[in-house]
Design an enzyme around this catalytic site. Structure first.
Site, short mmCIF file in Angstrom:
data_model
loop_
_atom_site.label_atom_id
_atom_site.label_comp_id
_atom_site.label_asym_id
_atom_site.label_seq_id
_atom_site.Cartn_x
_atom_site.Cartn_y
_atom_site.Cartn_z
N PHE A 158 0.75 -1.26 0.00
CA PHE A 158 -0.04 -0.08 0.01
C PHE A 158 0.87 1.21 0.20
O PHE A 158 2.16 1.16 0.20
CB PHE A 158 -0.76 -0.03 1.31
CG PHE A 158 -1.65 -1.28 1.45
CD1 PHE A 158 -3.05 -1.34 0.80
CD2 PHE A 158 -1.21 -2.25 2.14
CE1 PHE A 158 -3.66 -2.49 0.86
CE2 PHE A 158 -1.88 -3.59 2.21
CZ PHE A 158 -2.90 -3.61 1.76
N SER B 42 -6.13 -7.97 -1.20
CA SER B 42 -5.59 -7.30 0.00
C SER B 42 -6.52 -6.08 0.15
O SER B 42 -6.20 -5.19 -0.77
CB SER B 42 -4.24 -7.40 0.13
OG SER B 42 -3.80 -8.69 0.47
N CYS C 39 -3.33 -4.68 6.90
CA CYS C 39 -3.64 -5.46 5.68
C CYS C 39 -4.54 -6.87 6.10
O CYS C 39 -4.10 -7.49 7.04
CB CYS C 39 -2.55 -5.98 4.98
SG CYS C 39 -2.42 -6.98 3.52
N THR D 160 -7.65 -9.64 4.10
CA THR D 160 -7.88 -10.66 2.94
C THR D 160 -9.54 -10.47 2.57
O THR D 160 -10.28 -10.50 3.60
CB THR D 160 -7.58 -11.79 3.04
OG1 THR D 160 -5.90 -11.77 3.02
CG2 THR D 160 -7.66 -12.26 1.78
N ALA E 22 -7.51 -13.00 11.93
CA ALA E 22 -7.00 -14.11 12.61
C ALA E 22 -6.62 -13.66 14.20
O ALA E 22 -6.34 -12.68 14.46
CB ALA E 22 -5.88 -14.63 11.97
N HIS F 252 1.52 -4.59 7.70
CA HIS F 252 1.79 -5.56 8.69
C HIS F 252 2.31 -4.84 9.94
O HIS F 252 3.33 -4.25 10.23
CB HIS F 252 2.90 -6.31 8.25
CG HIS F 252 2.75 -7.07 7.06
ND1 HIS F 252 3.71 -7.66 6.24
CD2 HIS F 252 1.64 -7.39 6.44
CE1 HIS F 252 3.31 -8.35 5.33
NE2 HIS F 252 1.98 -8.38 5.37
N THR G 70 4.03 11.62 8.80
CA THR G 70 5.28 12.10 8.80
C THR G 70 5.53 12.30 10.27
O THR G 70 4.86 13.13 10.90
CB THR G 70 5.68 13.54 8.17
OG1 THR G 70 5.61 13.23 6.81
CG2 THR G 70 7.05 13.94 8.38
#
Length: 232
Positions: free
Chosen positions: A2, A47, A53, A55, A69, A107, A153
């Site tokens: 992304f 994704s 992230c 699914t 999960a 992640h 930032t």
């Protein structure tokens, strides 16, 4: 992958237990609505960043489902979502996408607690303290950081056991991401710039090889740099 440029904000319309008996634990299935704009080219298995992230497991014109999960629930703030919670949404990049943000994997490395929200004219300064304080070594002033899937930032960093970092949200960004509506005590997902991890590993490998596996030289060099920085 992304960019961290949030396309829209969606709404959690339902949360259902996810059957993960085969993996030895329970998860959650989220249904996200108010997001028709980003579903025109969606496919099963795609994704989508939902603060992290995830699914796509099902979809129709105005909604989609994702499975969260147990490991993801442990590492992120997704477990604190409730019905009507708002979330940041971004589709995975295409080959021709302009990289207006930075390389974001989706992640999550840790979560951070919002310590303070301070107005600065029409902007907001957010001060956050990561649960895993060791990640501060990857966070640098003017560097990239991803909060709830949004590329921001870093404006200031304080190292140490009680360390924290700050970001500033301009008026435009406040309207586009859910993080602007959070209050002191809330948590956000944090993903550090993956480039920092590669640099660290490369340096460690280089010095481990040239110094015969003795990392004391590198430790002394880093210690000296830190000491000089603290004296300023």
């Amino acid at each position: 992958m992304f960019t961290g440029l949030v396309e829209t904000m969606g709404t959690v319309s339902s949360l259902e237990p996810l059957d993960t008996s085969a993996s030895g634990g329970g998860g959650t299935s989220l249904t996200i609505t108010d997001c028709e704009d980003i579903l025109s080219d969606v496919n099963l298995g795609d994704s989508i960043s939902v603060n992290a992230c995830l699914t796509v497991t099902a979809f129709e014109k105005g909604w989609f489902k994702v499975g969260v999960a147990p490991e993801t629930l442990r590492r992120t703030n997704l477990g604190s979502l409730t019905e009507a919670s708002r979330v940041n949404l971004e589709r995975a990049v295409k080959g021709e996408t302009r990289m207006g943000g930075h390389i974001v994997q989706g992640h999550v490395d840790t979560i951070a607690k919002l310590l303070a929200v301070t107005p600065d004219e029409n902007s907001l300064v957010l001060r956050l303290q990561p649960r895993d304080i060791t990640i501060l070594r990857y966070i640098v002033e003017k560097g990239f950081i991803t909060l709830d899937g949004a590329s921001l930032t870093v404006t200031q960093v304080k190292d140490g056991e009680d360390g924290w970092f700050e970001v500033m949200l301009i008026a435009y960004t406040q309207e586009k991401i859910v993080t602007a509506a959070k209050v002191v005590g809330d948590s956000v997902n944090v993903e550090i710039d993956v480039v920092a991890k590669y640099v660290e590993k490369g340096i460690e490998a280089y010095f481990a090889g040239t110094a015969g596996g003795n990392m004391s030289f590198l430790e002394k060099m880093v210690g000296r740099i830190v000491d000089e920085k603290l004296k300023r």
